[in-house]
Design an enzyme around this catalytic site. Structure first.
Site, PDB file in Angstrom:
ATOM      1  N   ASP A 114      -4.477   0.383   4.824  1.00  0.00           N
ATOM      2  CA  ASP A 114      -3.844   0.599   3.512  1.00  0.00           C
ATOM      3  C   ASP A 114      -4.692   1.573   2.687  1.00  0.00           C
ATOM      4  O   ASP A 114      -5.908   1.389   2.582  1.00  0.00           O
ATOM      5  CB  ASP A 114      -3.691  -0.731   2.773  1.00  0.00           C
ATOM      6  CG  ASP A 114      -2.604  -1.600   3.397  1.00  0.00           C
ATOM      7  OD1 ASP A 114      -1.967  -1.122   4.351  1.00  0.00           O
ATOM      8  OD2 ASP A 114      -2.401  -2.727   2.947  1.00  0.00           O
TER       9      ASP A 114
ATOM     10  N   LYS B 268      -3.911   3.385  -5.988  1.00  0.00           N
ATOM     11  CA  LYS B 268      -4.249   3.222  -7.416  1.00  0.00           C
ATOM     12  C   LYS B 268      -5.757   3.108  -7.570  1.00  0.00           C
ATOM     13  O   LYS B 268      -6.395   2.342  -6.828  1.00  0.00           O
ATOM     14  CB  LYS B 268      -3.587   1.955  -7.972  1.00  0.00           C
ATOM     15  CG  LYS B 268      -2.085   2.071  -8.071  1.00  0.00           C
ATOM     16  CD  LYS B 268      -1.489   0.847  -8.720  1.00  0.00           C
ATOM     17  CE  LYS B 268       0.020   1.005  -8.739  1.00  0.00           C
ATOM     18  NZ  LYS B 268       0.716  -0.258  -8.920  1.00  0.00           N
TER      19      LYS B 268
ATOM     20  N   ASP C 285      -1.365   8.354   7.732  1.00  0.00           N
ATOM     21  CA  ASP C 285      -0.312   9.270   7.279  1.00  0.00           C
ATOM     22  C   ASP C 285      -0.523   9.605   5.807  1.00  0.00           C
ATOM     23  O   ASP C 285       0.222  10.392   5.247  1.00  0.00           O
ATOM     24  CB  ASP C 285       1.069   8.641   7.454  1.00  0.00           C
ATOM     25  CG  ASP C 285       1.208   7.391   6.604  1.00  0.00           C
ATOM     26  OD1 ASP C 285       0.303   6.525   6.674  1.00  0.00           O
ATOM     27  OD2 ASP C 285       2.192   7.276   5.862  1.00  0.00           O
TER      28      ASP C 285
HETATM   29  C1  LIG Z   1       0.034   0.083   7.435  1.00  0.00           C
HETATM   30  S1  LIG Z   1      -0.330  -1.379   8.347  1.00  0.00           S
HETATM   31  C2  LIG Z   1      -0.962  -0.734   9.863  1.00  0.00           C
HETATM   32  C3  LIG Z   1      -0.901  -1.754  10.973  1.00  0.00           C
HETATM   33  C4  LIG Z   1      -1.418  -1.264  12.355  1.00  0.00           C
HETATM   34  N1  LIG Z   1      -2.833  -0.919  12.285  1.00  0.00           N
HETATM   35  C5  LIG Z   1      -0.612  -0.103  12.867  1.00  0.00           C
HETATM   36  O1  LIG Z   1      -1.119   1.035  12.848  1.00  0.00           O
HETATM   37  O2  LIG Z   1       0.531  -0.312  13.297  1.00  0.00           O
HETATM   38  C6  LIG Z   1      -1.772  -1.933   7.468  1.00  0.00           C
HETATM   39  C7  LIG Z   1      -2.170  -3.346   7.847  1.00  0.00           C
HETATM   40  O3  LIG Z   1      -3.445  -3.646   7.276  1.00  0.00           O
HETATM   41  C8  LIG Z   1      -3.420  -4.973   6.781  1.00  0.00           C
HETATM   42  N2  LIG Z   1      -4.441  -5.029   5.717  1.00  0.00           N
HETATM   43  C9  LIG Z   1      -4.443  -4.352   4.556  1.00  0.00           C
HETATM   44  N3  LIG Z   1      -5.547  -4.639   3.824  1.00  0.00           N
HETATM   45  C10 LIG Z   1      -6.246  -5.545   4.560  1.00  0.00           C
HETATM   46  C11 LIG Z   1      -7.463  -6.241   4.345  1.00  0.00           C
HETATM   47  N4  LIG Z   1      -8.186  -6.053   3.244  1.00  0.00           N
HETATM   48  N5  LIG Z   1      -7.887  -7.078   5.321  1.00  0.00           N
HETATM   49  C12 LIG Z   1      -7.170  -7.262   6.443  1.00  0.00           C
HETATM   50  N6  LIG Z   1      -6.004  -6.638   6.702  1.00  0.00           N
HETATM   51  C13 LIG Z   1      -5.546  -5.797   5.763  1.00  0.00           C
HETATM   52  C14 LIG Z   1      -2.010  -5.176   6.292  1.00  0.00           C
HETATM   53  O4  LIG Z   1      -1.677  -6.550   6.271  1.00  0.00           O
HETATM   54  C15 LIG Z   1      -1.214  -4.419   7.373  1.00  0.00           C
HETATM   55  O5  LIG Z   1      -0.928  -5.290   8.460  1.00  0.00           O
END
Ligand SMILES: C[S@@+](CC[C@H](N)C(=O)[O-])C[C@H]1O[C@@H](n2cnc3c(N)ncnc32)[C@H](O)[C@@H]1O
Length: 162
Positions: free
Chosen positions: A50, A54, A86
């Protein structure tokens, strides 16, 4: 990882009786700081983390001056980090942050990974024609503290970096 994907991965793991995989579900920064050993990984894969666009949320990023050592510290000497996003603005910041580490050799992977998309998001974004920034970094020596991290910690503690 979202809970539903964790459950799906756990079911697949059990079905295939794979013994060389561990799934951890939790806050990534906490797992990096307190749950995983240092210097154990030949390769660390981080795909589409992610971007937290912000500014008040950016402290949650996996790659920032304050957190980059948590990721790089997982790597054994000679280890590799693979990264894709992306969110190009964030990707450029990550590329600059990694390039500023004296022991990292960073390359952009143009046109996709050999072998194709590595995750669901990558396959989806490729199908949509979205531009993707991919990086591969190799740690030439031990994971010494990132200079930007040292400055960050010194600033937070009010000390001058030594
Ligand atoms: C955009 S998805 C990408 C998932 C996978 N890596 C892919 O490329 O298909 C981002 C993932 O990161 C997880 N995520 C975001 N912040 C996180 C955090 N602080 N700790 C653990 N997981 C997190 C979200 O729940 C989500 O499943």
């Amino acid at each position: 990882m979202a809970r539903e994907y964790f459950a799906l991965a756990a079911r697949r793991l059990a079905r295939r009786r794979l013994a060389n995989l561990a799934l951890l579900h939790g806050e990534a920064l906490y797992l990096l700081a307190a749950g995983l050993p240092r210097g154990f990984a030949a390769t660390v894969h981080v795909y589409f983390p992610d971007p937290w666009p912000k500014s008040r949320h950016q402290k949650r990023r996996l790659f920032s001056a304050a957190s980059v050592d948590l990721v790089l510290g997982l790597l054994e000497p000679g280890g590799r980090l693979c990264f894709a996003t992306d969110f190009l603005e964030y990707g450029e910041e990550v590329a600059a942050l990694l390039a500023a580490h004296p022991a990292l050799v960073v390359e952009r992977v143009e046109g996709g990974w050999p072998g194709g998309a590595r995750t669901n998001y990558e396959a989806k974004y490729e199908a949509e024609g979205r531009p993707i920034l991919r990086l591969e970094a190799r740690l030439a020596g031990a994971a010494t503290p990132h200079p930007a991290g040292v400055v960050e910690i010194a600033a937070a503690s009010g000390a001058a970096p030594g």
